[in-house]
Design an enzyme around this catalytic site. Structure first.
Site, PDB file in Angstrom:
ATOM      1  N   ILE A 252      10.774  -0.227  -6.040  1.00 35.85           N
ATOM      2  CA  ILE A 252      10.912   1.152  -6.335  1.00 35.85           C
ATOM      3  C   ILE A 252      10.683   1.915  -5.071  1.00 35.85           C
ATOM      4  CG2 ILE A 252      10.128   2.872  -7.665  1.00 35.85           C
ATOM      5  CD1 ILE A 252       9.856   1.054 -10.006  1.00 35.85           C
ATOM      6  N   THR A 253       9.641   1.689  -4.353  1.00 34.28           N
ATOM      7  CA  THR A 253       9.448   2.444  -3.171  1.00 34.28           C
ATOM      8  C   THR A 253      10.568   2.209  -2.108  1.00 34.28           C
ATOM      9  OG1 THR A 253       6.822   1.932  -3.142  1.00 34.28           O
ATOM     10  CG2 THR A 253       7.633   2.864  -1.380  1.00 34.28           C
TER      11      THR A 253
ATOM     12  N   ASP B  98       8.792 -12.937 -14.338  1.00 27.31           N
ATOM     13  CA  ASP B  98       8.712 -12.358 -15.631  1.00 27.31           C
ATOM     14  C   ASP B  98       9.184 -13.182 -16.693  1.00 27.31           C
ATOM     15  OD1 ASP B  98       7.569 -10.554 -14.195  1.00 27.31           O
ATOM     16  OD2 ASP B  98       9.435  -8.829 -14.167  1.00 27.31           O
TER      17      ASP B  98
END
Length: 468
Positions: free
Chosen positions: A408-409, A191
């Protein structure tokens, strides 16, 4: 400059009415009929772990009230401040969190630092149960000489800077150098490398802050090295992020084919996601690009590369000793197999000149309050399925429960487990009986200390910049 995304979701964007409870929810509530009619539950932290925990509690107990406390002025944690601005699809989960926040049995209280403004014990006295979901707020240090030099930053702070996290807005990274080094090979490392190299005309279409966009327009960084202590089979980034880097406009990848010798045979037995990722790395490193791709790379003004089998040993200072001018890397080799594979030094070193070092070797949680047990080695609150060890009525979810791993899951599943365990304890009569004052008591405490929480309405009305 405030992030331009703060007005994304108008207050009226979601209906305030709720569908009638399902048969299973009604049945579940009947099982609680002998318990306190309105369980008051407190969640500390408004990131994914906090909101998913609240969502589960509200869905599976028709009378529970959940108050969410957050130290920032605005909600959503790393989804808001940790996701790259050119990945807006990842932030779509905020729509789900917004619906939870708009429940008439849920309330958001920002600008409240638990452990400083109010203690965990005071929360426990006011609520039937308290869930700590405050995540991993710190970064892991390099613990090498020179890491304190100007020009050495944590990737966490850099991400916070371009996303407008209040504590990082004044970071002002010096981008006047031509080479940056990112230590770590996870998605966050890619990122920050991608943001450093993306043409500003692409970034201006995102919700990156104006301050960061202005600095990146003036950036002189042309080369970013992404360094890992192990090899191609152990990288922690995912194929989506790697593909984005390979296709990044105006850049070309630099990969050493020698790092991939013999890898084709070794990937036959690895899990499919890892195999696909490694095949893409192999292709980028060893296959001759087509005519169009070769032309694109030849015209690229910027580049990025992966350096494997290198471990940071020392940040090298400039001649005047005032800032970072390079990094000394220990050359490593791998020992062990599978998950036990580790990098060990060979004794050889190499120096890599650079003017910016971004450390992306992991996040870590902090202890929040002396009354809460904390394992400093693992960076988690000791717990059993979310129950904090030896502290009845106190729970945890997310990274502070299991460590800073997963996506996130993963956090969603983990938080649902904590919520279910809490409800089981409520049903079994293991939580305090009788009424609890909840936010009324905490509001009075904060008021007596001259502190004023910020409600969700201020966020949606664009008032989230108000100072403490």
């Amino acid at each position: 400059m405030a992030p331009r995304c703060w007005r994304w979701w108008p207050w009226t964007a979601w209906p305030r009415t709720r569908p009638p409870p399902s048969e299973s929810t009604q049945s579940f509530h009947q099982q609680f009929s002998t318990q306190e009619q309105t369980p008051q539950i407190c969640v500390v932290g408004s990131g994914p772990a906090g909101f998913y925990t609240a969502q589960h509690l509200l869905k599976h107990h028709s009378r529970a009230h959940v108050d969410i406390y957050e130290k920032q002025l605005v909600p959503f944690g790393l989804v808001r401040f940790g996701v790259a601005p050119d990945h807006p699809e990842v932030k779509n989960v905020i729509n789900t969190f917004t619906r939870t926040a708009h429940s008439d049995r849920c309330a958001f209280h920002g600008n409240v630092v638990v452990g400083r403004d109010v203690t965990v014990q005071e929360l426990r006295d006011a609520y039937h149960a308290v869930v700590l979901s405050y995540g991993a707020e710190d970064h892991r240090g390099l613990e090498i000489p020179g890491e304190e030099l100007p020009g050495v930053l944590s990737a966490r702070a850099f991400v916070g800077w371009y996303n407008g996290l209040p504590e990082n807005r004044k970071l002002a990274p010096d981008l006047s150098c031509d080479t940056a080094v990112v230590l770590g090979q996870g998605n966050v490392a890619l990122d920050v490398a991608r943001i450093l190299l993306t043409p500003p005309e692409y970034l201006e279409k995102t919700d990156i802050t104006e301050a960061a966009l202005g600095a990146l327009r003036q950036s002189q960084v042309k080369m970013v090295w992404i360094v890992g202590r192990r090899g191609p089979l152990q990288v922690a980034f995912t194929i989506k992020e790697l593909r984005e880097m390979i296709q990044l406009p105006g850049t070309r990848p630099i990969l050493d084919p020698a790092d991939f010798l013999g890898l084709q045979d070794r990937i036959k037995e690895v899990p499919r996601p890892r195999k696909r990722l490694t095949e893409l790395l192999l292709q980028a490193a060893t296959e001759k690009p087509g005519v169009a791709e070769a032309a694109r790379r030849a015209s690229a003004s910027r580049a990025w590369g992966l350096r494997f089998f290198r471990s940071p040993q020392q940040v090298l200072p400039s001649p005047d000793g005032r800032r970072a001018a390079g990094i000394r890397l220990a050359v490593t080799r791998l020992e062990g197999v599978g998950e036990a594979t580790r990098a060990v030094p060979t004794g050889a070193v190499e120096d890599l000149p650079c003017g910016l070092v971004l450390s992306s070797i992991g996040y870590k949680s902090r202890p929040i309050d002396p009354s809460v047990p904390f394992d400093p080695k693992l960076g988690v609150i000791p717990n059993m399925e979310g129950r904090v060890v030896d502290v009845p009525g106190l729970y945890c979810s997310g990274w502070v429960k299991r460590g800073p791993t997963g996506v996130i899951t993963t956090t969603m599943t983990d938080s649902f487990v904590t919520g279910q365990i809490l409800l089981q304890d409520l049903k079994a009569g293991l939580l305090p009986s009788g009424p609890r004052p909840g936010y009324a008591a905490i509001k009075a405490l904060l008021g007596s200390r001259g502190l004023g929480p910020v409600g969700l309405a201020c966020f949606f009305l664009g008032l989230g910049e108000a100072g403490r």
